[in-house]
Design an enzyme around this catalytic site. Structure first.
Site, PDB file in Angstrom:
ATOM      1  N   HIS A 144       1.588 -29.745 -44.777  1.00  0.00           N
ATOM      2  CA  HIS A 144       1.252 -28.675 -43.847  1.00  0.00           C
ATOM      3  C   HIS A 144       1.378 -27.318 -44.530  1.00  0.00           C
ATOM      4  CE1 HIS A 144       1.685 -31.791 -40.733  1.00  0.00           C
ATOM      5  NE2 HIS A 144       0.938 -30.995 -39.997  1.00  0.00           N
ATOM      6  N   LYS A 148       5.246 -23.822 -41.671  1.00  0.00           N
ATOM      7  CA  LYS A 148       5.762 -24.838 -40.747  1.00  0.00           C
ATOM      8  C   LYS A 148       7.241 -25.062 -41.016  1.00  0.00           C
ATOM      9  CE  LYS A 148       4.790 -29.424 -38.855  1.00  0.00           C
ATOM     10  NZ  LYS A 148       4.736 -28.902 -37.465  1.00  0.00           N
TER      11      LYS A 148
END
Length: 250
Positions: A144, A148
């Site tokens: 990600h 995040k």
């Protein structure tokens, strides 16, 4: 038309939900919630008085992509006003998950770790593969963007849950040094870099072959569209706990 509020409106996903809603004729974003008073794509964003704003803007369903603390405060306002809630936030502890369960006694609540239709298919395919190849080694990987904060991702945890429903395996979060692999383990790895939207993969290896099951999100609009689909589907449902698989099947 479903009247939607967006929690976490100033975040990556919140903005995408508002922008995606503008191009649809089944939902409309009427208000957003954030830490500062603002306006995003013509939608007013308020920083306080959530319950009052839900009533004032005649909200049907809130789409939530925030942080757990903000989501739980929002859930209380939704219960107070009888507004449905679609939760895309991840990283809840056990107490937070219990609080969402309590809220679903009063309002329709749909929580998903991922609003991609492709991920729903991946979860079902993973179940079949793990069941059929019951002696193959398993490794789970996800990537990600660098902003995040929770790891592994909620989607990776959901895939892990699917695996563990079929196989008695324990997760090993990364390996270092002398770390021989055990038969009853699954490696789980998280990467954070750049602006990666979301990548998840499970490999099953054995019998001189490797099966790789993976999903790559090309744009956050995939998740926004799914969350708005969920909001439209949840409108006028009875109080209770729902999942995104029901939306996909419908």
């Amino acid at each position: 038309m479903t009247r939607v509020a967006v929690n976490g409106a100033a975040g990556r996903m919140g903005r995408t939900v508002i922008e995606t809603a503008a191009g649809r004729d089944d939902v409309t974003a009427v208000v957003g919630f954030g830490t500062e008073q603002d306006e995003i794509a013509g939608v007013p964003v308020v920083a306080e008085g959530i319950a009052d704003a839900l009533t004032e803007h005649e909200v049907d369903v809130v789409v939530d992509f925030a942080v757990p603390e903000a989501t739980l405060a929002l859930a209380e306002a939704c219960v107070e006003t009888g507004v449905g809630l679609v939760v895309g936030t991840t990283g809840f502890d056990e107490g937070g998950l219990a609080a969402l369960d309590d809220a679903s006694d009063s309002i329709p609540l749909l929580k998903a770790t991922n609003f991609s239709r492709g991920i729903q298919v991946l979860q079902r395919t993973v179940r079949e593969a793990v069941r059929a190849l019951d002696d193959y080694d398993l490794e789970l990987m996800e990537s990600h963007h660098n902003g995040k904060v929770d790891a592994p991702s909620g989607t990776a945890k959901s895939l892990l849950n699917v695996v563990q429903e079929e196989r008695d395996v324990e997760p090993v979060y990364g390996r270092e040094g002398h770390a021989p692999r055990k038969d009853d383990e699954i490696g789980v790895f998280a990467r954070r870099a750049g602006d990666i939207r979301g990548e998840h993969a499970l490999i099953l290896a054995g019998n001189d072959e490797v099966l790789s099951l993976s999903h790559h999100a090309e744009d956050r609009a995939v998740f926004a569209a799914g969350a708005l689909d969920a909001a439209a589907w949840l409108t006028d449902r009875e109080a209770g706990r729902y999942d995104f698989g029901e939306v996909v099947d419908a």
